[in-house]
Motif scaffolding. Structure first.
Motif, PDB file in Angstrom:
ATOM      1  N   ASP A 185       2.377  -9.148  -5.185  1.00  0.00           N
ATOM      2  CA  ASP A 185       2.224  -9.124  -6.640  1.00  0.00           C
ATOM      3  C   ASP A 185       3.502  -9.519  -7.377  1.00  0.00           C
ATOM      4  OD1 ASP A 185      -0.422  -8.400  -6.601  1.00  0.00           O
ATOM      5  OD2 ASP A 185      -0.006  -6.255  -6.702  1.00  0.00           O
TER       6      ASP A 185
ATOM      7  N   TYR B 249       0.831  -1.210   0.000  1.00  0.00           N
ATOM      8  CA  TYR B 249       0.000   0.000   0.000  1.00  0.00           C
ATOM      9  C   TYR B 249       0.864   1.258   0.000  1.00  0.00           C
ATOM     10  CZ  TYR B 249      -3.553  -3.391   1.483  1.00  0.00           C
ATOM     11  OH  TYR B 249      -4.399  -4.472   1.557  1.00  0.00           O
ATOM     12  N   LEU B 250       2.089   1.140  -0.481  1.00  0.00           N
ATOM     13  CA  LEU B 250       2.996   2.297  -0.459  1.00  0.00           C
ATOM     14  C   LEU B 250       2.408   3.448  -1.281  1.00  0.00           C
ATOM     15  CD1 LEU B 250       6.421   0.464  -0.911  1.00  0.00           C
ATOM     16  CD2 LEU B 250       5.599   1.638   1.149  1.00  0.00           C
ATOM     17  N   PRO B 251       2.690   4.668  -0.868  1.00  0.00           N
ATOM     18  CA  PRO B 251       2.129   5.824  -1.576  1.00  0.00           C
ATOM     19  C   PRO B 251       2.755   6.013  -2.950  1.00  0.00           C
ATOM     20  CG  PRO B 251       3.682   6.548   0.080  1.00  0.00           C
ATOM     21  CD  PRO B 251       3.525   5.071   0.281  1.00  0.00           C
TER      22      PRO B 251
ATOM     23  N   PRO C 288       2.865  -8.030 -16.161  1.00  0.00           N
ATOM     24  CA  PRO C 288       1.614  -8.744 -15.905  1.00  0.00           C
ATOM     25  C   PRO C 288       1.012  -8.478 -14.529  1.00  0.00           C
ATOM     26  CG  PRO C 288       3.481 -10.222 -15.669  1.00  0.00           C
ATOM     27  CD  PRO C 288       4.037  -8.927 -16.155  1.00  0.00           C
TER      28      PRO C 288
ATOM     29  N   ARG D  78      -2.182  -8.880 -16.065  1.00  0.00           N
ATOM     30  CA  ARG D  78      -2.613  -7.596 -16.644  1.00  0.00           C
ATOM     31  C   ARG D  78      -2.406  -7.621 -18.158  1.00  0.00           C
ATOM     32  NH1 ARG D  78      -0.356  -1.916 -16.786  1.00  0.00           N
ATOM     33  NH2 ARG D  78       1.656  -2.935 -16.515  1.00  0.00           N
TER      34      ARG D  78
ATOM     35  N   PRO E 236      -0.698  -6.282 -11.354  1.00  0.00           N
ATOM     36  CA  PRO E 236      -1.688  -5.205 -11.311  1.00  0.00           C
ATOM     37  C   PRO E 236      -1.023  -3.837 -11.377  1.00  0.00           C
ATOM     38  CG  PRO E 236      -2.191  -6.860  -9.653  1.00  0.00           C
ATOM     39  CD  PRO E 236      -0.839  -7.212 -10.216  1.00  0.00           C
ATOM     40  N   TRP E 237      -1.725  -2.886 -12.027  1.00  0.00           N
ATOM     41  CA  TRP E 237      -1.172  -1.533 -12.052  1.00  0.00           C
ATOM     42  C   TRP E 237      -1.214  -0.959 -10.639  1.00  0.00           C
ATOM     43  CZ3 TRP E 237      -2.304   3.252 -10.346  1.00  0.00           C
ATOM     44  CH2 TRP E 237      -1.402   4.266 -10.740  1.00  0.00           C
ATOM     45  N   GLU E 238      -0.104  -0.422 -10.231  1.00  0.00           N
ATOM     46  CA  GLU E 238      -0.044   0.320  -8.971  1.00  0.00           C
ATOM     47  C   GLU E 238       0.959   1.431  -9.184  1.00  0.00           C
ATOM     48  OE1 GLU E 238       0.270  -2.132  -5.469  1.00  0.00           O
ATOM     49  OE2 GLU E 238      -1.796  -2.777  -5.797  1.00  0.00           O
ATOM     50  N   PRO E 239       0.855   2.486  -8.383  1.00  0.00           N
ATOM     51  CA  PRO E 239       1.730   3.632  -8.648  1.00  0.00           C
ATOM     52  C   PRO E 239       3.187   3.325  -8.306  1.00  0.00           C
ATOM     53  CG  PRO E 239       0.494   3.970  -6.625  1.00  0.00           C
ATOM     54  CD  PRO E 239      -0.048   2.721  -7.245  1.00  0.00           C
TER      55      PRO E 239
END
Lengths: 248, 436
Positions: free
Chosen positions: B266, B221-223, B239, B431, B241-244
């Protein structure tokens, strides 16, 4: 510990506006409830309903992602409509599939099939991928129709048919011999190898050998690394067909 | 044992053909010499010398994922006289530049190609083999793509991220007759004090082993941080999930405490599969379980007084049990007949016949083993099928921790029996546009 839905009211409220970097410990009670719900069908149904509700408007991307992860574990046909609504959305399509691909319900398969016919580009490849992941034989005609389309989609379609490798999938691949796109051609060859291996496992040596021979001939003039690899694989396959000790 | 019988329906390269790379090149060379009549300049480097084999006997290699561990692997291959290193690939410019710099420095030229996208490297016709040291979420896709492109593969551990990936990787290796070696250099080299007595029969029949290593990976859950310009973030995620972007999400350091990709679900199985690949790998090799997969996974809840943490055990078809982080006070007091820090082995103490310890082929440790097998087409020490079997245990342990319950594994069907949720955790949707 008995399921206490009221104890989750605040975590769900926090979750709705959650963004990356926020305090994830605030909704850890939801994590625990999801795991514990395995032994409590009523709790599971209630949790699923509350999670699916958060997939609508007004919920952050990070929260939707979290919800999809949880539904991938406990989701049923009940949450399919909420997840299916996200399939055409670029930012959410993958995570919707993340859940749908795992949900063991005909409704989930149907939602992916329906989206396959409507979404475009990479999202369509996503549907192909998930239908292949579910081994959905009924989607073979729709996927096979994509073999002659745009290159990336055709590659994905070939990969999927190779994964499914039912007789219908193998026939569709065999019928796609005239495709000139190199990348699609390589993927089709790989998928046909998978079909031949399946036949060999079933003891259908003559049918398997016919595929290997066909691939060997069609790749004979190829100079790309994949063409050479296909030739080698086909030659190995022909040898395996001749080897009567190779059984299923 | 890997269930996908497509992996076994084709004989291994060593069985399908006795032709070796050297033999083929020799034959091809004769044919070529009969047809090429024009002047041909051969450099002294191409001919080789007392310490360097001729070009025809060198394995042409490239590396994918060339940062932390990738740079170590690269140096190992680059240092070999029988390897010609020609290309690097990394989504980070710094790693790419550093990797190219090491190659160019070694050969005193600027010939090493550098790629952002691994597919471009795999499309090269001149590359025989690649080493892959990306985060784990890329391993299966890249390995299968490499096999399809006719490359042999040295793949960093842990070779798999999910249980479903393993059979697909084995199938690709067998389909194309590729040498695919897993990459845990410690299994044979660092665990001799348990490997040797086990294989020598000194411990008798092994009953159980306690392995102490960290737990499974966690959600991230990093910003969001501003994405640096020197990384292709979409390709790093691939592949997953997209995360920032966050540097702690994608750093390749060896920690699993939240500041590396090894911490997060992930991209990794966490310490359980990362260091676990070594500790469990050493244990499974020492106790000769590499061709087996567990049948039962037992989740032991934490004690109600909180003094004993939860732990998980796996049982193999031959009766051997591996315990992950079993509290010390619950372990047998006697007879402890073998041990090495994080690994304690309990045998019956009844000496049995010794078996020869499998060893590397060639010279130069596990890297030399791989190169030798590329030349001879034999199966390497950590053949992908053995690696997949080895990693199946830690993956199952991780699933049991997540679900907090015991599980049964059907090896032939490659699925858990009677637990749909556990089966959902055997794989994950990739993904778009990535497909496995």
């Amino acid at each position: 510990m008995a399921y206490d839905p009221a104890s989750l009211d605040k975590p769900f409220e926090i979750l709705k506006a959650f963004d990356w970097g926020g305090d994830a410990s605030a909704f850890q009670p939801i994590d625990a409830a999801v795991v514990a719900a395995h032994a409590d069908p009523a709790a599971r149904a209630d949790l699923e309903k509350r999670l699916a509700t958060l997939l609508g408007a007004g919920t952050s991307r990070a929260a939707k992602e979290y919800v999809c992860r949880k539904l991938s574990l406990i989701g049923t046909a009940a949450s399919v409509p909420s997840l299916a609504a996200l399939l055409p959305e670029k930012d959410h399509s993958h995570m919707a599939r993340f859940a749908l691909e795992r949900i063991n319900a005909a409704e989930a398969t149907e939602a992916l099939r329906k989206a396959l016919g409507t979404v475009l580009g990479d999202l369509k490849i996503g549907m192909i991928s998930s239908l292949a992941g579910r081994g959905d034989a009924a989607s073979v005609p729709a996927i096979a129709a994509l073999l002659s389309g745009e290159s990336k989609t055709a590659v994905a379609a070939a990969d999927a048919l190779g994964r499914i490798h039912t007789p219908e999938a193998c026939q569709a691949l065999a019928a796609a011999g005239g495709i000139t796109d190199k990348a699609a051609g390589s993927a089709i060859a790989d998928a046909r190898l998978a079909c031949a291996e399946s036949l060999l496992r079933q003891g259908k040596r003559a049918e398997a050998k016919a595929i290997y021979t066909s691939l060997s001939e069609s790749a004979a003039a190829g100079t790309t690394p994949t063409a050479k690899a296909t030739r080698l694989a086909a030659a190995r396959g022909i040898l395996a067909c001749l080897d009567t000790t190779t059984t299923s | 044992m890997v269930h996908d019988t497509s992996a076994r329906s084709i004989p291994p390269a060593s069985e399908a053909s006795t032709a070796t790379r050297r033999g083929f090149l020799k034959t091809a060379g004769v044919a070529a010499s009969a047809t090429i009549a024009s002047p041909y300049v051969i450099t002294s480097k191409a001919l080789g010398d007392a310490t360097t084999p001729p070009a025809s006997d060198r394995i042409v290699m490239g590396g994918i994922g060339i940062g932390n561990m990738g740079s170590g692997d690269q140096n190992a291959f680059l240092g070999r006289a029988d390897v010609q290193y020609v290309a690097v690939c990394d989504v980070r410019k710094k790693w790419r530049d550093d990797g190219k710099g090491r190659v160019d420095g070694k050969y005193a030229n600027t010939d090493c190609a550098a790629y952002v996208d691994f597919r471009e490297l795999l499309a090269r016709d001149d590359i025989d083999a690649v080493h892959i040291a990306t985060p784990d979420h890329w391993h299966a896709i890249m390995t299968i793509a490499a096999c399809r492109a006719g490359k042999d593969v040295y793949l960093q551990k842990p070779e798999t991220l999910t249980l479903r990936e393993g059979p697909l990787m084995v199938a690709a290796a067998r389909r194309y007759g590729r040498v695919v070696s897993g990459g845990s250099q410690r299994v044979l080299e660092d665990y001799k004090e348990i490997v040797n007595p086990c294989w020598a029969g000194e411990l008798g029949t092994i009953k159980s082993v306690d392995v102490s290593v960290g737990g499974p990976s966690q959600p991230c859950y990093l910003p969001a941080q501003e994405t640096p310009t020197d990384i292709d973030w979409d390709l790093w995620l691939g592949p997953a999930p997209w995360e920032p972007y966050n540097s702690g999400r994608c750093d390749g350091n060896y920690g699993t405490g939240g500041n590396s990709w090894r911490s997060y679900i992930d991209y990794s199985g966490g310490s359980l599969t990362d260091w676990g690949a070594h500790h469990f790998g050493g244990t499974i090799f020492a106790t000769d379980l590499r061709e087996l997969q567990p049948l039962n996974v037992t989740y032991h809840p934490a004690s109600s007084d909180g003094k004993e943490a939860a732990y998980v055990s796996v049982a193999y078809p031959n009766g051997v049990e591996l315990h992950h982080n079993r509290p010390q006070q619950l372990r047998p007091k006697d007879p402890l007949v073998g041990g090495r820090g994080a690994i304690q082995i309990f045998g019956d103490g009844q000496r049995r016949a010794a078996k020869p310890v499998p060893v590397y082929k060639g010279t130069g440790g596990i890297y030399g083993d791989f190169i030798e097998c590329v030349k001879t087409r034999e199966r390497p020490f950590r053949d992908i099928e053995l690696a997949v079997n080895t990693m199946s245990g830690p993956h199952m342990i991780g699933i049991a921790y997540r679900l907090q319950r015991s599980l049964n594994w059907d090896v032939a069907a490659q699925q858990f029996t009677g637990d749909e949720e556990a089966n959902r955790l055997c794989d994950r949707a990739r993904r778009e546009p990535w497909i496995l």
